[in-house]
Design an enzyme around this catalytic site. Sequence first.
Site, PDB file in Angstrom:
ATOM      1  N   LYS A 113       0.823  -1.218   0.000  1.00 28.29           N
ATOM      2  CA  LYS A 113       0.000   0.000   0.000  1.00 28.29           C
ATOM      3  C   LYS A 113       0.853   1.263   0.000  1.00 28.29           C
ATOM      4  CE  LYS A 113      -4.363  -1.823   0.769  1.00 28.29           C
ATOM      5  NZ  LYS A 113      -5.717  -1.824   1.250  1.00 28.29           N
ATOM      6  N   LYS A 195      -4.619 -11.122  -7.149  1.00 31.49           N
ATOM      7  CA  LYS A 195      -5.848 -11.242  -6.359  1.00 31.49           C
ATOM      8  C   LYS A 195      -6.987 -10.379  -6.902  1.00 31.49           C
ATOM      9  CE  LYS A 195      -6.704  -8.954  -2.466  1.00 31.49           C
ATOM     10  NZ  LYS A 195      -6.852  -8.399  -1.125  1.00 31.49           N
ATOM     11  N   LYS A 198     -10.887  -5.210  -4.523  1.00 31.32           N
ATOM     12  CA  LYS A 198     -11.857  -4.111  -4.532  1.00 31.32           C
ATOM     13  C   LYS A 198     -11.359  -2.880  -5.234  1.00 31.32           C
ATOM     14  CE  LYS A 198     -13.571  -4.248   0.070  1.00 31.32           C
ATOM     15  NZ  LYS A 198     -13.207  -3.913   1.431  1.00 31.32           N
TER      16      LYS A 198
HETATM   17  P1  ATP Z   1      -8.040  -4.166  -1.238  1.00 28.80           P
HETATM   18  O1  ATP Z   1      -7.621  -5.165  -2.255  1.00 28.80           O
HETATM   19  O2  ATP Z   1      -8.524  -2.900  -1.777  1.00 28.80           O
HETATM   20  O3  ATP Z   1      -7.042  -4.008  -0.130  1.00 28.80           O
HETATM   21  P2  ATP Z   1      -9.759  -6.284  -0.422  1.00 28.80           P
HETATM   22  O4  ATP Z   1     -10.553  -6.661  -1.653  1.00 28.80           O
HETATM   23  O5  ATP Z   1      -8.611  -7.156  -0.023  1.00 28.80           O
HETATM   24  O6  ATP Z   1      -9.327  -4.784  -0.514  1.00 28.80           O
HETATM   25  P3  ATP Z   1     -10.619  -6.195   2.322  1.00 28.80           P
HETATM   26  O7  ATP Z   1     -11.637  -5.356   2.968  1.00 28.80           O
HETATM   27  O8  ATP Z   1      -9.198  -5.853   2.585  1.00 28.80           O
HETATM   28  O9  ATP Z   1     -10.813  -6.243   0.753  1.00 28.80           O
HETATM   29  O10 ATP Z   1     -10.886  -7.707   2.701  1.00 28.80           O
HETATM   30  C1  ATP Z   1     -12.040  -8.206   3.328  1.00 28.80           C
HETATM   31  C2  ATP Z   1     -11.941  -9.715   3.463  1.00 28.80           C
HETATM   32  O11 ATP Z   1     -12.026 -10.324   2.184  1.00 28.80           O
HETATM   33  C3  ATP Z   1     -10.609 -10.211   4.065  1.00 28.80           C
HETATM   34  O12 ATP Z   1     -10.870 -11.312   4.915  1.00 28.80           O
HETATM   35  C4  ATP Z   1      -9.822 -10.640   2.874  1.00 28.80           C
HETATM   36  O13 ATP Z   1      -8.877 -11.635   3.196  1.00 28.80           O
HETATM   37  C5  ATP Z   1     -10.921 -11.198   1.993  1.00 28.80           C
HETATM   38  N1  ATP Z   1     -10.560 -11.110   0.583  1.00 28.80           N
HETATM   39  C6  ATP Z   1     -10.301 -10.001  -0.122  1.00 28.80           C
HETATM   40  N2  ATP Z   1     -10.028 -10.264  -1.414  1.00 28.80           N
HETATM   41  C7  ATP Z   1     -10.110 -11.617  -1.514  1.00 28.80           C
HETATM   42  C8  ATP Z   1      -9.921 -12.536  -2.604  1.00 28.80           C
HETATM   43  N3  ATP Z   1      -9.609 -12.105  -3.812  1.00 28.80           N
HETATM   44  N4  ATP Z   1     -10.093 -13.848  -2.369  1.00 28.80           N
HETATM   45  C9  ATP Z   1     -10.426 -14.302  -1.157  1.00 28.80           C
HETATM   46  N5  ATP Z   1     -10.611 -13.490  -0.079  1.00 28.80           N
HETATM   47  C10 ATP Z   1     -10.452 -12.173  -0.247  1.00 28.80           C
END
Ligand code: ATP
Length: 330
Positions: A113, A195, A198
């Site tokens: 980040k 991955k 969001k």
């Molecule tokens: P960013 O990528 O913007 O940091 P994010 O999509 O990882 O955000 P978070 O709010 O950080 O979203 O994550 C919320 C939950 O979703 C966490 O438990 C994280 O491990 C899970 N998660 C996020 N993306 C994935 C993914 N692609 N596959 C499985 N689990 C995920």
Amino acid sequence: MKTIYSAIQPSGIMTLGNYIGAVNNWRAMQSDEDNKCIFALADLHTITVRQNPLEFNKNCWSFYALLLAVGLDVKKSVVYLQSHVAQHSELAWLLNCYTYVGEMNRMTQFKDKSAKHADNINMGLMDYPVLMAADILLYDTDLVPVGYDQLQHIEITRDIALRVNNLYGDIFKVPEGFIPKVGAKIMSLQDPTSKMSKSDPNPNAVISCLDAPEVIMKKFKRAVTDSDATIAYDPENKAGISNLLGILAVVEGKTIEQTVAECSGMRYGDLKVRVGESVIETLRPFREEYERLINSKDYLIACAKEGAQKAAEIAEKTLKRFKSAIGYII
Ligand code: ATP
Ligand code: LTN
């Protein structure tokens, strides 16, 4: 009785990755009578990246409504906003004094980040795991259901808890992560080696839990796969197809083996349509319930208030226990 705790940031959109890696398991764990479940919107974490106030406010409503829409039940679980429970910030401060700068510097998410937001490497971004440790430790948590990317943060939470316990006796319960066997890392539909996130600027890479059915189908049809034509689960060499198989297995409640057996021999195009259809049917009721809830602000406020009261009651006890051990007059 086991205490389950997890949280999600109200930033961007809730993705299929968030649902499969995290929220789907929260709901499953909630239905076990032996679990006490506590789920939060990690809205204090969200401002580690600069937010537009109007958009942030809208996202908080939207994520809270969506958590209820996917099936978190406020009668069974505590569902609240982190910023409504002041004990999180207070414990984070105390824990800061038991955490080393070197440890935070090594965190993968902090490094990622910082690179992504080089113009705003604020203290909160670095301190993010300590606030997360505070979230978890306040509730004497046994299990933390998260996706793979959060595992390092659970490890540091355990380290901090053990450090405090070594100094003062049994203050914190030492939690464990709960990572699903399938779906712990759902990949981008456009780059299956990274991955599904969001914050991905390419909307075709990400399925939002609120996408319309035709949008979902279009994104799956465009999903990047490979030039080989065999269907096999091999995340290293066939990342795109394996991602589709993983998604299908989870949304249909099957094992990877069952899913591969059912789909072997299919053409890639047919597999994509099958996954699209299953995801559409999984998300359809969430989207409908979301539309109803987002227009019931009074109900959402009442739920959030009740959640925060229940959470604060538990959190205050843990905080007092720690403060008293440190020597504070309480
Ligand atoms: P960013 O990528 O913007 O940091 P994010 O999509 O990882 O955000 P978070 O709010 O950080 O979203 O994550 C919320 C939950 O979703 C966490 O438990 C994280 O491990 C899970 N998660 C996020 N993306 C994935 C993914 N692609 N596959 C499985 N689990 C995920
Ligand atoms: N950092 C987490 C969100 C989060 C969390 C938590 C998850 C904040 N506090 C406590 C589990 C337990 C993320 O998903 N990015």
